[in-house]
Design an enzyme around this catalytic site. Structure first.
Site, mmCIF file in Angstrom:
data_model
loop_
_atom_site.group_PDB
_atom_site.id
_atom_site.type_symbol
_atom_site.label_atom_id
_atom_site.label_comp_id
_atom_site.label_asym_id
_atom_site.label_seq_id
_atom_site.Cartn_x
_atom_site.Cartn_y
_atom_site.Cartn_z
ATOM 1 N N ASP A 28 22.407 56.388 13.716
ATOM 2 C CA ASP A 28 23.745 56.078 13.948
ATOM 3 C C ASP A 28 24.661 57.105 13.186
ATOM 4 O O ASP A 28 24.683 57.122 11.875
ATOM 5 C CB ASP A 28 24.077 54.597 13.872
ATOM 6 C CG ASP A 28 25.491 54.136 13.859
ATOM 7 O OD1 ASP A 28 26.290 54.912 14.713
ATOM 8 O OD2 ASP A 28 25.922 53.148 13.520
ATOM 9 N N ASP A 53 30.416 47.924 16.420
ATOM 10 C CA ASP A 53 30.766 48.173 14.714
ATOM 11 C C ASP A 53 31.729 47.158 14.248
ATOM 12 O O ASP A 53 32.839 47.020 15.050
ATOM 13 C CB ASP A 53 31.288 49.688 14.693
ATOM 14 C CG ASP A 53 30.091 50.623 14.771
ATOM 15 O OD1 ASP A 53 28.890 50.324 14.322
ATOM 16 O OD2 ASP A 53 30.446 51.514 15.530
HETATM 17 C C1 DX5 Z 1 30.148 54.631 12.077
HETATM 18 C C2 DX5 Z 1 29.733 53.746 13.068
HETATM 19 C C3 DX5 Z 1 29.061 54.171 13.864
HETATM 20 C C4 DX5 Z 1 30.227 54.914 14.594
HETATM 21 C C5 DX5 Z 1 29.305 56.143 15.277
HETATM 22 O O1 DX5 Z 1 30.691 53.998 10.952
HETATM 23 O O2 DX5 Z 1 28.882 52.731 12.285
HETATM 24 O O3 DX5 Z 1 28.494 53.421 14.850
HETATM 25 O O4 DX5 Z 1 30.764 54.337 15.823
HETATM 26 O O5 DX5 Z 1 30.278 57.144 15.898
HETATM 27 P P1 DX5 Z 1 29.940 58.657 16.597
HETATM 28 O O6 DX5 Z 1 28.895 58.429 17.259
HETATM 29 O O7 DX5 Z 1 31.075 59.115 16.843
HETATM 30 O O8 DX5 Z 1 29.698 59.178 14.904
HETATM 31 ZN ZN ZN Z 2 27.602 51.528 13.908
#
Ligand code: DX5
Ligand code: ZN
Length: 214
Positions: free
Chosen positions: A169, A35
């Protein structure tokens, strides 16, 4: 039926954290989701491409760009040898140009949309994309709650193009992982659903088990 992939997401601010998080999951998965945030498109800032010149992995590496200046970041991640580049339809000023740029380098390209963004924002590009990333939280932070309204969006997208890779995601855990796969997703990203557990291998296996549809 496509094999369902579980993909750990890494959202960090330093290269040490990046390498640490990578090491914790590398033996158990084929692909990693990094990310990247710029504090403009989303109110948070992560590690930047300039910090990642030593980043190496045998896994397939995809970058999820949550940034305003897509052109600049796409160039940098192509240079870093990333296998898939994901850009947001909301911030991308010239989508066909980005698609062409990534494909000309022989890499994969995907478009992502936030929960409020309709499929109409990407529908004209489906034939040119390697994947669509459906966000199930408003991006910016990990640890947010899954938005179940995206299930309908996944179903619709699946019906628009049967063989499209659909990744989801945001807030994915054992329980809703199964729901997104039932709706038509075949790639499932999770950060806290993996890293919040002491035993990462077990957490990944639990997600894998959860998405087996019988
Ligand atoms: C959100 C990101 C995700 C995040 C997911 O802004 O794009 O990839 O890291 O985190 P979780 O699985 O904890 O929601
Ligand atoms: Zn992400």
């Amino acid at each position: 039926m496509k094999v369902i992939e579980i993909v750990p997401a890494i959202l960090v601010k330093t290269v040490d954290e990046l390498n640490q998080r990578l090491k914790e999951v590398e033996p158990y998965v084929k692909r990693i989701h990094i990310d990247i945030m710029d504090d403009i498109f989303v109110p948070n800032k992560t590690i930047q491409p300039e910090d990642m010149s030593d980043f190496k992995t045998k896994l397939m590496k995809e970058v999820h760009l949550m940034v305003e200046d897509n052109e600049k970041y796409v160039d940098k991640f192509l240079k870093l040898g990333f296998d898939m580049i994901i850009v947001h339809a909301e911030s991308c000023k010239d989508i066909p140009r980005i698609i062409k740029k990534v494909k000309d380098r022989g890499k994969k390209v995907a478009l992502s949309i936030n929960p409020p963004t309709p499929l109409s924002a990407i529908k004209n590009y489906l034939d040119d994309l390697d994947m669509v990333l459906i966000m199930s939280v408003n991006p910016g932070f990990s640890g947010q709650s899954f938005d179940p309204s995206v299930l309908q969006k996944i179903r619709e997208l699946k019906s628009m193009k049967k063989d499209l890779d659909i990744e989801v995601d945001g807030g994915i855990k054992v329980g809703n992982a199964r729901l997104v796969v039932e709706a038509g997703a075949n790639i499932v990203v999770s950060c806290s659903g993996i890293y919040n557990f002491e035993d990462k291998k077990k957490a990944i296996e639990a997600l894998r088990k959860n998405v087996i549809l019988t």
